[in-house]
Design a protein around this motif. Structure first.
Motif, short mmCIF file in Angstrom:
data_model
loop_
_atom_site.label_atom_id
_atom_site.label_comp_id
_atom_site.label_asym_id
_atom_site.label_seq_id
_atom_site.Cartn_x
_atom_site.Cartn_y
_atom_site.Cartn_z
N ASN A 78 -25.77 6.62 22.89
CA ASN A 78 -25.21 7.90 23.35
C ASN A 78 -26.28 8.98 23.46
O ASN A 78 -26.24 9.80 24.38
CB ASN A 78 -24.08 8.34 22.42
CG ASN A 78 -22.84 7.49 22.58
OD1 ASN A 78 -22.67 6.83 23.60
ND2 ASN A 78 -21.98 7.49 21.59
N ILE A 79 -27.23 9.00 22.54
CA ILE A 79 -28.32 9.97 22.64
C ILE A 79 -29.16 9.68 23.89
O ILE A 79 -29.51 10.59 24.65
CB ILE A 79 -29.21 9.93 21.38
CG1 ILE A 79 -28.45 10.47 20.17
CG2 ILE A 79 -30.49 10.74 21.59
CD1 ILE A 79 -29.20 10.35 18.86
N SER A 80 -29.46 8.40 24.11
CA SER A 80 -30.28 8.01 25.27
C SER A 80 -29.55 8.32 26.57
O SER A 80 -30.17 8.80 27.53
CB SER A 80 -30.61 6.51 25.19
OG SER A 80 -31.29 6.20 23.99
N ILE A 81 -28.26 8.07 26.61
CA ILE A 81 -27.46 8.36 27.80
C ILE A 81 -27.46 9.86 28.08
O ILE A 81 -27.66 10.30 29.22
CB ILE A 81 -26.02 7.84 27.63
CG1 ILE A 81 -25.99 6.32 27.75
CG2 ILE A 81 -25.09 8.46 28.67
CD1 ILE A 81 -24.66 5.70 27.39
N THR A 82 -27.21 10.65 27.04
CA THR A 82 -27.15 12.10 27.21
C THR A 82 -28.48 12.66 27.70
O THR A 82 -28.52 13.50 28.61
CB THR A 82 -26.75 12.78 25.89
OG1 THR A 82 -25.48 12.25 25.45
CG2 THR A 82 -26.64 14.28 26.05
N PHE A 106 -33.80 5.65 30.48
CA PHE A 106 -32.86 5.25 29.44
C PHE A 106 -33.43 4.16 28.53
O PHE A 106 -33.42 4.29 27.31
CB PHE A 106 -31.54 4.77 30.05
CG PHE A 106 -30.60 4.16 29.05
CD1 PHE A 106 -29.81 4.97 28.24
CD2 PHE A 106 -30.52 2.78 28.90
CE1 PHE A 106 -28.95 4.41 27.31
CE2 PHE A 106 -29.67 2.21 27.97
CZ PHE A 106 -28.88 3.03 27.17
N LYS A 107 -33.94 3.08 29.13
CA LYS A 107 -34.44 1.97 28.32
C LYS A 107 -35.64 2.36 27.46
O LYS A 107 -35.68 2.02 26.26
CB LYS A 107 -34.78 0.78 29.23
CG LYS A 107 -33.55 0.10 29.81
CD LYS A 107 -33.93 -1.06 30.72
CE LYS A 107 -32.68 -1.73 31.29
NZ LYS A 107 -33.03 -2.83 32.24
N PRO A 108 -36.64 3.07 28.01
CA PRO A 108 -37.76 3.50 27.14
C PRO A 108 -37.32 4.43 26.00
O PRO A 108 -37.80 4.30 24.87
CB PRO A 108 -38.69 4.24 28.11
CG PRO A 108 -38.41 3.64 29.43
CD PRO A 108 -36.94 3.36 29.43
N ILE A 109 -36.39 5.37 26.27
CA ILE A 109 -35.89 6.26 25.23
C ILE A 109 -35.14 5.47 24.17
O ILE A 109 -35.30 5.69 22.96
CB ILE A 109 -34.98 7.35 25.83
CG1 ILE A 109 -35.80 8.35 26.64
CG2 ILE A 109 -34.19 8.08 24.74
CD1 ILE A 109 -36.74 9.20 25.80
N TYR A 110 -34.33 4.53 24.62
CA TYR A 110 -33.56 3.70 23.69
C TYR A 110 -34.49 2.90 22.77
O TYR A 110 -34.28 2.85 21.54
CB TYR A 110 -32.66 2.75 24.49
CG TYR A 110 -31.77 1.88 23.64
CD1 TYR A 110 -30.55 2.34 23.18
CD2 TYR A 110 -32.16 0.58 23.31
CE1 TYR A 110 -29.73 1.53 22.40
CE2 TYR A 110 -31.36 -0.24 22.54
CZ TYR A 110 -30.14 0.24 22.09
OH TYR A 110 -29.35 -0.56 21.31
#
Length: 380
Positions: A298-302, A276-280
């Motif tokens: 929301n994109i990162s969570i999904t 999650f953190k790297p994607i965010y």
């Protein structure tokens, strides 16, 4: 010799108690001559070599050679980027999920792979593990099949404490967790499975039957998995390793974030830190996403929950259940944002105790739906 998969029967428990006795003997008579981590390593090797099914032993051996090559080549080559070694480490797991035959049928491969990824990612902060530490961390028997997912630096700290963690108080604490876990997994989960879940026609499209199936599976899943995790903690503590907690009254959660702080805690924490953190952070590099924090979240969570679904298996019910959990978190994020911006909190119009009950009721039923999908029992 008899096969003894983790927590599959009396054989594994007898081996665990024998290992505790050996460690206790070494603490009192050999601690001046041989370190705790070498004894634990030896016990793990003996277990894998002589008490797992032959094919599982060969699979672990081949996988180990592959993993060691990647881990130590990248550890000592000065290569600072982690994406390439992570991709290489993940390939066997991906092939396993794609149901490719051969050496990739390795027990516990999903959990082992996540441990390796964590060890690689955190080398720059916590240093590398030596051969004995790395092997023990990857293949520690109580957590081999279904976690919890420990962190390499935390595991190493227990190894460094040596024999200090082998004590009467820790044995008693571990025994209590072992008994509770055994009650959950071998009594309550089996009771639900035999007298409730097994009596339901999973192919029925009756709404009442499907609801019955959903609730029975949710209860079975909790008792089975929480029981396994508690036993892993208990045996781990007896052996001197403080396996992290994995469940904390998850069905009392009042929102999705609270749920994942209580349910499969180590997986949620791992996905947050290493996906999650790297994607965010990556998405925020793009100009379009700057200033759109809620959208990026929301994109990162999904994507994170989509990964969780695929990690469980590349079949529709695992993937869709992951998307459902991602949808729940995204909706909750949007609702919290709406309230902070001055919107009406519909839960605030009722007394606090009623509001809390409403939140918990909504959350537990949302989880029941997602786990029903996860179970593959939906009659499609």
């Amino acid at each position: 010799m008899d096969v003894a998969l983790p927590f599959s029967g009396i054989g594994f428990f007898l081996l665990s108690f024998a290992s505790v006795a050996i460690l206790l003997f070494c603490k009192h008579f050999l601690s001046s001559y041989i370190k705790y981590k070498y004894i634990l390593f030896s016990l793990i090797v003996v277990y894998i070599a002589f008490f797992l099914p032959f094919q599982a032993t060969i699979g672990i051996l081949l996988f180990s050679l592959y993993i060691y090559l990647i881990y130590y080549v990248f550890s000592y080559s000065g290569y600072r980027k982690t994406l390439l070694p992570i991709v290489l480490v993940s390939l066997p797991m991906i092939l396993f999920k794609l149901d490719v035959d051969g050496m990739y049928k390795i027990i516990g491969i999903s959990y082992i792979t996540f441990r390796v990824i964590q060890a690689i990612s955190d080398q720059k902060n916590y240093g590398s593990l030596d051969f004995f530490e790395f092997t023990s961390y990857l293949f520690f028997p109580p957590t081999l099949l279904a976690g919890p997912i420990d962190r390499s630096y935390r595991f190493k700290s227990d190894l460094d404490n040596g024999y200090a963690n082998i004590s009467t108080s820790n044995f008693v604490s571990g025994w209590e967790l072992l008994v509770i876990g055994g009650l959950y997994k071998f009594v309550l989960a089996e009771f639900v499975a035999k007298f409730w879940l097994a009596e339901i026609d999973a192919s029925s499209t009756s709404i009442v039957t499907m609801i019955n199936s959903a609730y029975s599976y949710t209860l079975f899943f909790y008792f089975d998995f929480a029981g396994y995790s508690a036993m892993a903690m208990g045996v781990g503590i007896m052996l001197g390793i403080s396996v992290p907690r994995n469940f904390d009254k998850p069905y009392l959660a009042k929102n999705p974030q609270d749920f994942w702080r209580r349910f499969h805690i180590t997986l949620g924490s791992w996905l947050t830190d290493y996906f999650f953190k790297p994607i965010y952070m990556y998405l925020q590099r793009f100009s379009y996403f700057r200033g759109r924090r809620l959208l990026v979240q929301n994109i990162s969570i999904t994507l994170t929950f989509l990964l969780m679904g695929m990690w469980n298996g590349l079949v529709w019910h695992y993937i869709f259940s992951g998307l459902l959990f991602g949808l729940y978190s995204s909706i909750h994020n949007c609702y919290v944002h709406y309230v902070r911006k001055g919107g009406t909190d519909i839960f605030s119009v009722t007394p606090n105790i009623l509001s809390l009950c409403m939140k918990r009721l909504l959350m537990v039923n949302s989880v029941v739906l997602a786990l029903y999908v996860f179970s593959g029992r939906v009659p499609l």
